[in-house]
Every structure is written in C-alpha cells, then in structure tokens.
Design a protein around this motif. Structure first.
Motif, mmCIF file in Angstrom:
data_model
loop_
_atom_site.group_PDB
_atom_site.id
_atom_site.type_symbol
_atom_site.label_atom_id
_atom_site.label_comp_id
_atom_site.label_asym_id
_atom_site.label_seq_id
_atom_site.Cartn_x
_atom_site.Cartn_y
_atom_site.Cartn_z
ATOM 1 N N GLU A 52 -0.651 9.870 -6.376
ATOM 2 C CA GLU A 52 -0.873 9.828 -7.672
ATOM 3 C C GLU A 52 -0.903 11.756 -8.116
ATOM 4 O OE1 GLU A 52 -4.982 8.346 -7.699
ATOM 5 O OE2 GLU A 52 -4.759 6.134 -6.301
ATOM 6 N N ALA A 53 -0.832 12.579 -6.963
ATOM 7 C CA ALA A 53 -0.546 13.915 -7.326
ATOM 8 C C ALA A 53 0.551 14.447 -7.797
ATOM 9 C CB ALA A 53 -1.492 14.252 -6.233
ATOM 10 N N SER A 54 1.574 13.518 -7.156
ATOM 11 C CA SER A 54 3.112 13.450 -7.399
ATOM 12 C C SER A 54 2.981 15.137 -6.072
ATOM 13 C CB SER A 54 3.478 14.250 -8.509
ATOM 14 O OG SER A 54 3.373 13.088 -9.598
ATOM 15 N N VAL A 55 2.660 14.705 -5.158
ATOM 16 C CA VAL A 55 2.721 16.208 -3.931
ATOM 17 C C VAL A 55 3.476 15.412 -2.542
ATOM 18 C CG1 VAL A 55 1.958 17.714 -2.562
ATOM 19 C CG2 VAL A 55 0.761 17.081 -4.838
ATOM 20 N N CYS A 56 4.662 16.178 -2.622
ATOM 21 C CA CYS A 56 5.415 14.971 -1.278
ATOM 22 C C CYS A 56 5.463 15.745 0.117
ATOM 23 C CB CYS A 56 6.845 15.704 -1.169
ATOM 24 S SG CYS A 56 7.639 15.134 -3.087
ATOM 25 N N VAL A 57 4.963 14.683 0.706
ATOM 26 C CA VAL A 57 4.471 14.575 2.205
ATOM 27 C C VAL A 57 5.684 14.881 3.330
ATOM 28 C CG1 VAL A 57 3.069 14.165 3.852
ATOM 29 C CG2 VAL A 57 1.989 13.590 2.139
ATOM 30 N N GLU A 66 0.711 -1.319 0.144
ATOM 31 C CA GLU A 66 0.069 -0.025 -0.040
ATOM 32 C C GLU A 66 0.899 1.703 -0.280
ATOM 33 O OE1 GLU A 66 -3.551 1.932 2.229
ATOM 34 O OE2 GLU A 66 -2.813 0.308 3.146
ATOM 35 N N SER A 67 0.480 2.639 -0.999
ATOM 36 C CA SER A 67 1.506 3.726 -0.633
ATOM 37 C C SER A 67 0.896 3.988 0.000
ATOM 38 C CB SER A 67 1.140 4.046 -2.670
ATOM 39 O OG SER A 67 1.229 3.811 -3.040
ATOM 40 N N GLN A 68 1.843 4.898 0.248
ATOM 41 C CA GLN A 68 1.538 5.835 1.701
ATOM 42 C C GLN A 68 2.187 7.268 1.472
ATOM 43 O OE1 GLN A 68 0.112 4.489 5.046
ATOM 44 N NE2 GLN A 68 0.320 2.908 4.052
ATOM 45 N N PHE A 69 2.677 7.497 1.154
ATOM 46 C CA PHE A 69 3.119 8.833 1.053
ATOM 47 C C PHE A 69 4.602 8.844 -0.113
ATOM 48 C CE2 PHE A 69 5.082 7.979 5.055
ATOM 49 C CZ PHE A 69 6.552 8.232 5.097
ATOM 50 N N LEU A 70 4.811 10.003 -0.835
ATOM 51 C CA LEU A 70 6.303 10.866 -1.047
ATOM 52 C C LEU A 70 7.296 11.784 -0.188
ATOM 53 C CD1 LEU A 70 4.761 12.145 -4.977
ATOM 54 C CD2 LEU A 70 5.674 9.430 -4.405
ATOM 55 N N LEU A 71 8.863 11.640 -0.175
ATOM 56 C CA LEU A 71 9.496 12.167 0.640
ATOM 57 C C LEU A 71 10.513 12.347 -0.249
ATOM 58 C CD1 LEU A 71 9.792 13.677 3.723
ATOM 59 C CD2 LEU A 71 11.034 10.987 3.465
ATOM 60 N N GLN A 72 11.321 13.590 -0.309
ATOM 61 C CA GLN A 72 12.195 14.353 -1.243
ATOM 62 C C GLN A 72 13.665 14.454 -0.035
ATOM 63 O OE1 GLN A 72 11.591 17.802 -2.727
ATOM 64 N NE2 GLN A 72 11.087 16.505 -4.873
ATOM 65 N N ALA A 73 14.476 13.570 -0.561
ATOM 66 C CA ALA A 73 15.255 13.376 -0.132
ATOM 67 C C ALA A 73 17.139 14.049 -0.333
ATOM 68 C CB ALA A 73 15.836 12.782 1.335
ATOM 69 N N PRO A 74 17.587 14.766 -0.435
ATOM 70 C CA PRO A 74 19.385 14.375 -1.016
ATOM 71 C C PRO A 74 20.182 13.317 -1.097
ATOM 72 C CG PRO A 74 19.464 15.680 1.207
ATOM 73 C CD PRO A 74 18.325 15.532 1.088
#
Length: 327
Positions: free
Chosen positions: A166-171, A11-19
């Motif tokens: 799905e909206a490609s929004v990082c949380v 199950e997908s949870q969220f998107l996160l960005q990291a260097p």
C-alpha cells in the motif's frame, strides 16, 4: 524498471522491481527467494506456526528413564500461531523438549533439570513470569530489555509487512536479511551468552529450523518449482520479461506466484473488494430512496408555484401575480 505486484492467491505479498530485459529464470527464482525469506526467515521468528506439544502420562518406568511421547494439543491449540520473539520477551527462553508441558511437580518428580536456564540469564536480571502453556521457563527479561526486544520486533515487522504494498515500497532480499539481523542483534543484547540450541529462534538464526509438518513449511515454495503467472499466462522461464510485457519500463503488472503442478491461479477480479462494497452501498441507498418515493403519495406539492405548468405563459403575457379582489 517494471514494477511487479506479487500475489499468492488473492493475497498481496510484496512489490518488486525488475528490468524488462530480465531473464525469467532468474526473476522467478528471485521472487521465490524473497517470498520464502519473508515467510521462513524474519517472519518465521515473528510468528511461529509450530504445532504445540504436550507430554502424555506414560508408565513410571518409562518416565524415570526420561523418555516421553509428544502429542499435539487438542483444538484450539493445535497448530496455533505463537509470536516467538514476543514470547521470549514475555516468558524467557525455551524449556528443554523433555520438560515442555510438564507441571512443576512432574519436573521435580522426574528429577529433570534445565541446564541452559541457569546459563541464559537476561542482561540486567530476570523477572519471573510463568508461561501458562509450559513452553518457556518464565525467567523473563526486565522491563528495559523487554522494550528493546519489542521495539525491534515492531521495526522488523514494518520492514516485511504486507502494508509495504500500500505504501508502494519495493521489498528486496537485503531488506528481509536486514530485518533478521535486527532481531538477531536485539537477542544478542538481551542474551549475550546466546539462546539454547533447541530454541526455535536460535535455530532460525542459524538456518537450522525444520519447518516440515508445519503450516509455514507447507507455504514454502522451492525456487526450482516456482511459477509466475500474469494475465492468465504462465511466464515461461526460458523467455525474458519483455517478451510478455513489452519494452515499456514504466509498466506495472500483477503476477501470481504458484507452485508447479498447482495449475493456473484465479483471474484478478474486474473490480476490487473495496470498490464492490462502495458499489453495493450506492445501489442500496438508491433503492431505499426509490422505496421512500413510492411510499410518499402526497400530491400537495402540485399546488406549489414550480408545479404550475402555465406559469411561463402568464409570465410572457405580463399577467403574473394579478389579484382580482378589490383592495
């Protein structure tokens, strides 16, 4: 920035960005914080997984002393999910624990009194709407205040929704806290005097909610016990993210969050469930077409011009469409 698509199981949870240079020790803790924040923080106020309780009949001498024993409702009520904020908008504040599940006659006979019910009057007055389950006092806010709560609930849900993937929004953790702050502000507008100390919404706002023994509590992962997995490999905390994914900052990877001791998660499927459905649908249609062709044994089509294997030869000889009958 490397884009991490965090999953728990399938199950997908969220998107996160990291260097790429991020230390996995801090990154793993950050992922666990956001996951737990969505689960135990704002999401906890939107959907309560508490086991329902009902007071059972006890000897009258025990009941007269105000004592009672809690026991779970039988199925299907056991461990049912209740949207606590929506229940607050529909049925008012929580009843004291010793009054929950009791009928009006039992409350009157035991001489129990809801002191907080007299203090916590919603702004603009209340409208009586009985709670059939017996968890709330039925003094619901008026329509205007109800809409304030419901609108805020929808906005908070949108912030922490899994549809953000799905909206490609990082949380981020700030977004989770913002959702909780919105809920807290809406409750303060409707109940400026505050909620009772035993209300699960207030307990969550004050970070006093005990999730032990609940479904949400079982899903919470301690930061020290969290593990990240990618491509069937554990991302060890002692290394950096770039040690696994390289130095390309535009990389997108799917990481799975696990609790220590649970072992490696299942591999990602080669094709998604939607692609698999489309593939099966295509082969089903193809099979039906072949079946119809097998059933159709009519050979009248052989008399058609396109089925004449000597048509090209006659066209070169210039004898096409010659009629030998006299006019």
């Amino acid at each position: 920035m490397v884009l991490l698509h965090v999953k728990r199981g399938d199950e997908s949870q969220f998107l996160l960005q990291a260097p790429g240079s991020a230390e996995l020790e801090e990154l793993t803790a950050q992922v666990a914080r956001v996951y737990n924040g969505r689960l135990k923080g704002a999401a906890r106020c939107l959907l309560c997984f508490e086991t329902l309780e009902v007071k059972q009949c006890l000897p009258w001498d025990v009941l007269e002393r105000g004592e009672a024993v809690s026991k779970c409702f039988p199925s299907p009520w056991k461990q049912a999910g209740f949207p606590e904020m929506e229940e607050l908008a529909e049925h008012g504040i929580f009843l004291p624990p010793n009054m929950q599940g009791l009928t009006d006659e039992q409350i009157e006979e035991l001489k129990l009194k809801d002191e907080w019910g007299e203090k916590c009057i919603p702004s603009g007055g209340s409208v009586f709407k009985k709670d059939d389950i017996g968890r709330r006092n039925g003094q619901a806010p008026n329509e205007k205040m109800k809409q304030v709560l419901k609108k805020t609930i929808e906005e908070a849900k949108a912030i922490i929704s899994k549809k953000q993937v799905e909206a490609s929004v990082c949380v981020t953790m700030e977004m989770v806290k913002d959702a909780l702050d919105q809920l807290r502000g809406a409750v303060m507008i409707v109940y400026p005097m505050g909620l009772p100390p035993y209300d699960p919404i207030r307990m969550e706002f004050e970070n006093k909610e005990d999730l032990s023994g609940t479904q949400a509590g079982l899903s919470v992962i301690k930061e020290s016990e969290a593990q990240l997995w990618w491509a069937a490999k554990e991302l060890r905390r002692t290394k950096k993210l770039s040690d696994y994914v390289g130095k390309n900052e535009k990389t997108k990877i799917i990481v799975k969050l696990q609790q220590r001791g649970q072992g490696a998660p299942a591999r990602e499927p080669i094709i998604s469930s939607e692609e698999q459905k489309q593939l099966m649908l295509y082969y089903h249609r193809r099979q039906e077409e072949l079946k119809k062709l097998e059933e159709n044994d009519d050979d009248t089509c052989l008399n058609s011009p396109w089925a004449d294997n000597t048509a090209l030869k006659r066209q070169f000889h210039g004898v096409k469409d010659i009629k030998w009958r006299p006019r």
